[in-house]
Write an enzyme that holds these catalytic residues in place. Structure first.
Site, short mmCIF file in Angstrom:
data_model
loop_
_atom_site.label_atom_id
_atom_site.label_comp_id
_atom_site.label_asym_id
_atom_site.label_seq_id
_atom_site.Cartn_x
_atom_site.Cartn_y
_atom_site.Cartn_z
N SER A 140 25.62 58.74 -50.44
CA SER A 140 26.75 58.51 -50.09
C SER A 140 27.74 59.18 -50.12
O SER A 140 28.11 60.28 -50.69
CB SER A 140 26.65 57.08 -51.11
OG SER A 140 27.98 56.46 -51.48
N TYR A 153 27.46 55.41 -60.93
CA TYR A 153 26.77 55.75 -59.50
C TYR A 153 27.06 57.19 -58.98
O TYR A 153 26.41 57.36 -57.95
CB TYR A 153 27.24 54.88 -58.81
CG TYR A 153 26.65 54.79 -57.40
CD1 TYR A 153 25.64 54.01 -56.87
CD2 TYR A 153 27.39 54.72 -56.29
CE1 TYR A 153 25.52 53.88 -55.55
CE2 TYR A 153 27.13 54.92 -55.09
CZ TYR A 153 26.20 54.16 -54.67
OH TYR A 153 25.65 54.20 -53.75
N1 NAD Z 1 25.13 49.67 -49.25
C1 NAD Z 1 26.29 50.29 -49.21
O1 NAD Z 1 27.39 50.45 -48.59
C2 NAD Z 1 25.75 51.66 -49.05
C3 NAD Z 1 26.95 52.81 -49.40
C4 NAD Z 1 26.45 54.65 -48.98
C5 NAD Z 1 24.63 54.59 -49.56
N2 NAD Z 1 24.43 53.21 -50.16
C6 NAD Z 1 23.03 53.61 -50.50
O2 NAD Z 1 21.97 53.37 -49.56
C7 NAD Z 1 20.79 53.18 -50.30
C8 NAD Z 1 20.22 51.86 -49.55
O3 NAD Z 1 21.11 50.75 -49.84
P1 NAD Z 1 21.68 48.99 -49.42
O4 NAD Z 1 22.73 48.70 -49.67
O5 NAD Z 1 20.45 49.53 -48.38
O6 NAD Z 1 20.76 47.99 -50.67
P2 NAD Z 1 19.91 47.08 -51.11
O7 NAD Z 1 20.48 46.43 -52.01
O8 NAD Z 1 20.21 46.19 -49.96
O9 NAD Z 1 18.23 47.25 -50.80
C9 NAD Z 1 18.32 48.17 -51.60
C10 NAD Z 1 16.32 47.85 -51.93
O10 NAD Z 1 15.69 48.58 -53.21
C11 NAD Z 1 14.76 48.19 -53.13
N3 NAD Z 1 14.74 48.44 -55.13
C12 NAD Z 1 15.52 48.93 -55.78
N4 NAD Z 1 14.83 49.38 -56.73
C13 NAD Z 1 13.89 49.48 -56.52
C14 NAD Z 1 12.33 50.05 -57.45
N5 NAD Z 1 13.10 50.79 -58.73
N6 NAD Z 1 11.12 50.40 -56.94
C15 NAD Z 1 11.46 50.16 -55.48
N7 NAD Z 1 12.09 49.61 -54.99
C16 NAD Z 1 13.35 48.57 -54.79
C17 NAD Z 1 15.25 46.33 -53.42
O11 NAD Z 1 14.23 45.43 -54.13
C18 NAD Z 1 15.67 46.00 -52.19
O12 NAD Z 1 14.61 46.24 -51.38
C19 NAD Z 1 20.90 52.90 -51.77
O13 NAD Z 1 20.56 54.25 -52.11
C20 NAD Z 1 22.30 53.05 -51.97
O14 NAD Z 1 22.83 53.64 -53.13
C21 NAD Z 1 24.33 52.11 -49.66
#
Ligand code: NAD
Length: 249
Positions: A140, A153
């Protein structure tokens, strides 16, 4: 681009992981969709297979080593190979440090960092045997600069960045590359949970970067596919920002 390749995407039932799994499948990969979500994960896989792609679902809690080991075993079952591992799984907890409980801190670190260690640990073995492999971690911008309000985080993502660099340095001699992507705010269910659905709030967040929009899961998926592909064969240990210029200011 990924014909005959076996690609594991963690957290692929939703958001960035889901889109990444779809893009890899469209490029010919056999995609292993791993998630704790036993409803949306199988749905992603059913849609991919009905569209003529190749995908399998593995229900896994990626904070547990046995589940990570099982995931890699399923992925390697047919060919013995895991060509690409996308460590995408992650959660956000925004409790300030002075109010955060130890179980909250542990859950954040277990999900965002330990899962990446465990999946990498088990995927490295078939990759080393094949003398090739690509690991792409979803970090991130908050692993590069500290976002206010989400200190714990941010700290997990700082760990993801250093895990990436360390994997790159230690496993280059085995033909394995490791890189990460650093997205800013991406329009996913995680973001909806964190900032809500209010269009005005989303617009204000979009204006934080020079390009003036929120990122999409596709934006991040395309960067991940590039880092997993042979087109990036001389790139390892890199952190590719996908942030509309947010960290360039
Ligand atoms: N959305 C943003 O703005 C953003 C920005 C920077 C980084 N990220 C990173 O991108 C990645 C994905 O984020 P997203 O926004 O798509 O999230 P999201 O919540 O849409 O999807 C995350 C997925 O991870 C799964 N998950 C959570 N805990 C789990 C576990 N213990 N075992 C197996 N599966 C598990 C959830 O069921 C979900 O399907 C993350 O690492 C997040 O930190 C997101």
């Amino acid at each position: 681009m990924f014909e005959d390749k076996v690609v594991v995407v963690t957290g692929a039932a939703s958001g960035i992981g889901r889109r990444t799994a779809i893009e890899f499948a469209r490029q010919g990969a056999t995609v292993v969709v791993a998630d704790v979500d036993g409803t949306n994960g199988p749905e992603v896989v059913a849609k991919l297979n009905s569209d003529g792609h190749r995908a399998v679902f593995v229900r896994a809690d990626l904070t547990a080593e046995a589940d990570c080991e099982h995931l890699v075993a399923v992925a390697a079952e047919r060919t013995g190979r895991v060509d690409v591992l996308v460590n995408n799984v992650g959660i956000e907890i925004s409790t300030p440090i002075h109010e955060m409980s130890v179980p909250e801190w542990d859950r954040l670190f277990d999900t965002n960092l330990k899962s990446m260690f465990l999946c990498s640990k088990h995927a490295l073995r078939p990759m080393m045997a094949a003398r090739s492999g690509a690991i792409v971690n979803v970090c991130s911008v908050s692993g590069l600069v500290a976002w206010p309000g989400i200190a714990a985080y941010n700290t997990t993502k700082g760990g993801v960045l250093m895990l990436t660099k360390s994997l790159a340095v230690e496993y280059a001699k085995h033909g394995i590359r490791a890189n990460c992507v650093c997205p800013s705010i991406i329009d996913t269910p995680m973001t909806d949970a964190s900032i809500g659905h209010d269009a005005a709030v989303k617009e204000a967040k979009a204006k934080l970067n020079p390009l003036g929009r929120l990122g999409t899961p596709e934006d991040v998926a395309h960067a991940i596919l590039f880092l997993a592909s042979d087109k990036s064969s001389f790139i390892t240990g890199a952190a590719l920002t996908v942030d509309g210029g947010y960290t360039a200011i």
